[in-house]
Design a protein around this motif. Structure first.
Motif, PDB file in Angstrom:
ATOM      1  N   VAL A 255      83.639 -43.883  68.241  1.00  5.87           N
ATOM      2  CA  VAL A 255      82.533 -42.921  67.970  1.00  5.87           C
ATOM      3  C   VAL A 255      83.136 -41.489  68.000  1.00  5.87           C
ATOM      4  CG1 VAL A 255      80.686 -44.269  68.781  1.00  5.87           C
ATOM      5  CG2 VAL A 255      82.057 -42.730  70.347  1.00  5.87           C
ATOM      6  N   GLU A 256      84.132 -41.025  68.752  1.00  6.96           N
ATOM      7  CA  GLU A 256      84.846 -39.840  68.710  1.00  6.96           C
ATOM      8  C   GLU A 256      85.123 -39.353  67.176  1.00  6.96           C
ATOM      9  OE1 GLU A 256      86.277 -38.423  72.791  1.00  6.96           O
ATOM     10  OE2 GLU A 256      87.656 -39.758  71.848  1.00  6.96           O
ATOM     11  N   THR A 257      85.692 -40.154  66.634  1.00  2.71           N
ATOM     12  CA  THR A 257      86.316 -39.613  65.116  1.00  2.71           C
ATOM     13  C   THR A 257      84.931 -39.660  64.107  1.00  2.71           C
ATOM     14  OG1 THR A 257      86.567 -42.244  64.599  1.00  2.71           O
ATOM     15  CG2 THR A 257      88.561 -40.855  65.444  1.00  2.71           C
ATOM     16  N   LEU A 258      83.822 -40.256  64.556  1.00 10.03           N
ATOM     17  CA  LEU A 258      82.772 -40.243  63.302  1.00 10.03           C
ATOM     18  C   LEU A 258      81.716 -39.249  63.822  1.00 10.03           C
ATOM     19  CD1 LEU A 258      82.451 -44.095  62.799  1.00 10.03           C
ATOM     20  CD2 LEU A 258      83.623 -42.385  61.252  1.00 10.03           C
ATOM     21  N   THR A 259      81.839 -38.604  64.887  1.00  7.13           N
ATOM     22  CA  THR A 259      80.656 -37.759  65.459  1.00  7.13           C
ATOM     23  C   THR A 259      81.357 -36.309  65.996  1.00  7.13           C
ATOM     24  OG1 THR A 259      81.078 -38.654  67.695  1.00  7.13           O
ATOM     25  CG2 THR A 259      79.431 -39.931  66.345  1.00  7.13           C
ATOM     26  N   LYS A 260      80.232 -35.664  66.338  1.00 10.12           N
ATOM     27  CA  LYS A 260      80.663 -34.307  67.009  1.00 10.12           C
ATOM     28  C   LYS A 260      79.677 -34.180  68.114  1.00 10.12           C
ATOM     29  CE  LYS A 260      82.214 -31.280  63.048  1.00 10.12           C
ATOM     30  NZ  LYS A 260      81.676 -29.986  62.354  1.00 10.12           N
ATOM     31  N   CYS A 261      80.131 -33.362  69.271  1.00  9.33           N
ATOM     32  CA  CYS A 261      79.134 -33.608  70.499  1.00  9.33           C
ATOM     33  C   CYS A 261      78.785 -32.101  70.766  1.00  9.33           C
ATOM     34  CB  CYS A 261      79.753 -34.176  71.627  1.00  9.33           C
ATOM     35  SG  CYS A 261      79.915 -35.945  71.415  1.00  9.33           S
ATOM     36  N   TYR A 262      77.722 -31.863  71.379  1.00 10.98           N
ATOM     37  CA  TYR A 262      77.194 -30.529  71.490  1.00 10.98           C
ATOM     38  C   TYR A 262      76.390 -30.407  73.176  1.00 10.98           C
ATOM     39  CZ  TYR A 262      77.408 -30.202  66.428  1.00 10.98           C
ATOM     40  OH  TYR A 262      78.044 -30.343  65.462  1.00 10.98           O
ATOM     41  N   PRO A 263      77.068 -29.708  74.038  1.00 16.57           N
ATOM     42  CA  PRO A 263      76.501 -29.778  75.200  1.00 16.57           C
ATOM     43  C   PRO A 263      75.054 -29.131  75.234  1.00 16.57           C
ATOM     44  CG  PRO A 263      78.657 -28.850  75.375  1.00 16.57           C
ATOM     45  CD  PRO A 263      78.427 -29.019  73.821  1.00 16.57           C
TER      46      PRO A 263
END
Length: 303
Positions: A255-263
């Motif tokens: 999933v890390e390569t296909l997504t972005k994360c926002y706190p």
């Protein structure tokens, strides 16, 4: 008071009927009904309200169950202390844990624990964290690994791991194109996105509901799933977002390569990972060591 009778009453309460409890206990229904009658004769009052579809306790029944749980805890504490005096660790340890956590944590802690305590028999109870809190309170398990945001007064919570709640967004989404990875945001930044939700009752879903209410919008739900692993993979592949603990994303290249994360700014609506037990339970040496082993394997997951 008969402790065996008390355990039968608690099984009836958990199962919801005498018939279901008799099947679980592998005894006949008439025999179990006689046990209930014997307890009620001893008290001089009924312990179950039989008018509802599912058996519930009368006030006398509530007081009986509360008192017997205290007696059972005292007995277990005494036996635990005596066993340690004799350096005899023959015991059954009932451990509660969620299915999600059991996948990641049990392979790391059980080999070390059982190598140290080969005479301890482990019984696992895999349930959602909310159910595990209820089970602990009722004496249905000894200790539990619980991810939670709430606290019950009769339970002790020993912190194992802090969690950071993030919004995970597929790179196909507008928010991914608009905002850089790692930027702290309000949930309202995703009001125009499609959400993959965890099912109602999950502690992450509870936090999401609180934040959406604070931001005064209703998430547009694309799909609702019980399993977090499935929810992550679906979100990554679709034009969607989901609220998720960062620890479940970190290191998962699927999933890390296909997504972005926002706190997310959580405004006090947080959840953390705890080692829990009833406040009046005496922790044996093997329970304390289980906590130490688990704590050594946990870490703080943050962006």
């Amino acid at each position: 008071m008969n402790l065996k009778h008390a355990s039968y009453i608690m099984t009836i309460l958990e199962a919801g009927s005498i018939t279901a409890a008799a099947k679980k206990l592998l005894i006949s229904q008439p025999s179990l009904s006689q046990t209930v009658k014997a307890v009620e004769d001893e008290l001089g009052l009924p312990i179950f309200d039989r008018h509802a579809k599912r058996l519930t306790l009368t006030y006398a029944g509530q007081r009986y169950v509360e008192s017997m749980r205290e007696i059972m805890t005292a007995e277990r504490n005494l036996l635990s202390e005596i066993a340690e005096m004799k350096n005899d660790h023959r015991a059954t340890l009932r451990i509660g844990i969620s299915a999600q956590r059991s996948i990641s944590l049990l392979p790391q802690i059980l080999p070390a624990f059982l190598a140290r305590y080969p005479l301890v028999t482990v019984e696992l109870k895999e349930l959602p964290s909310v159910r595990l809190e209820e089970l602990l309170s009722k004496g249905g398990c000894d200790v539990a690994f619980i991810t939670t945001a709430s606290k019950q007064n009769d339970l002790e919570y020993r912190l194992l791991e802090n969690e950071q709640i993030v919004l995970m967004a597929s790179k196909q989404t507008a928010i991914s194109r608009r905002i850089g990875q790692g930027t702290e945001i309000e949930l309202s930044e995703a009001r125009e996105e499609n959400f993959v939700n965890l099912t109602s009752g999950h502690s992450v879903r509870t936090i999401q509901n609180h934040l959406a209410q604070l931001c005064q919008f209703e998430p547009r739900v694309l799909l609702e799933l019980f399993n977090m692993e499935a929810a992550k993979l679906v979100t990554a592949q679709l034009n969607a977002v989901m609220v998720c603990p960062y620890g479940y994303i970190q290191g998962d290249t699927r999933v890390e390569t296909l997504t972005k994360c926002y706190p997310l700014r959580c405004h006090g609506f947080e959840r953390h990972f705890y080692f829990c037990y009833r406040k009046k339970l005496r922790l044996s040496s093997y329970m304390r060591d289980l906590f130490d082993i688990a704590r050594s394997k946990c870490q703080y997951h943050t962006m």
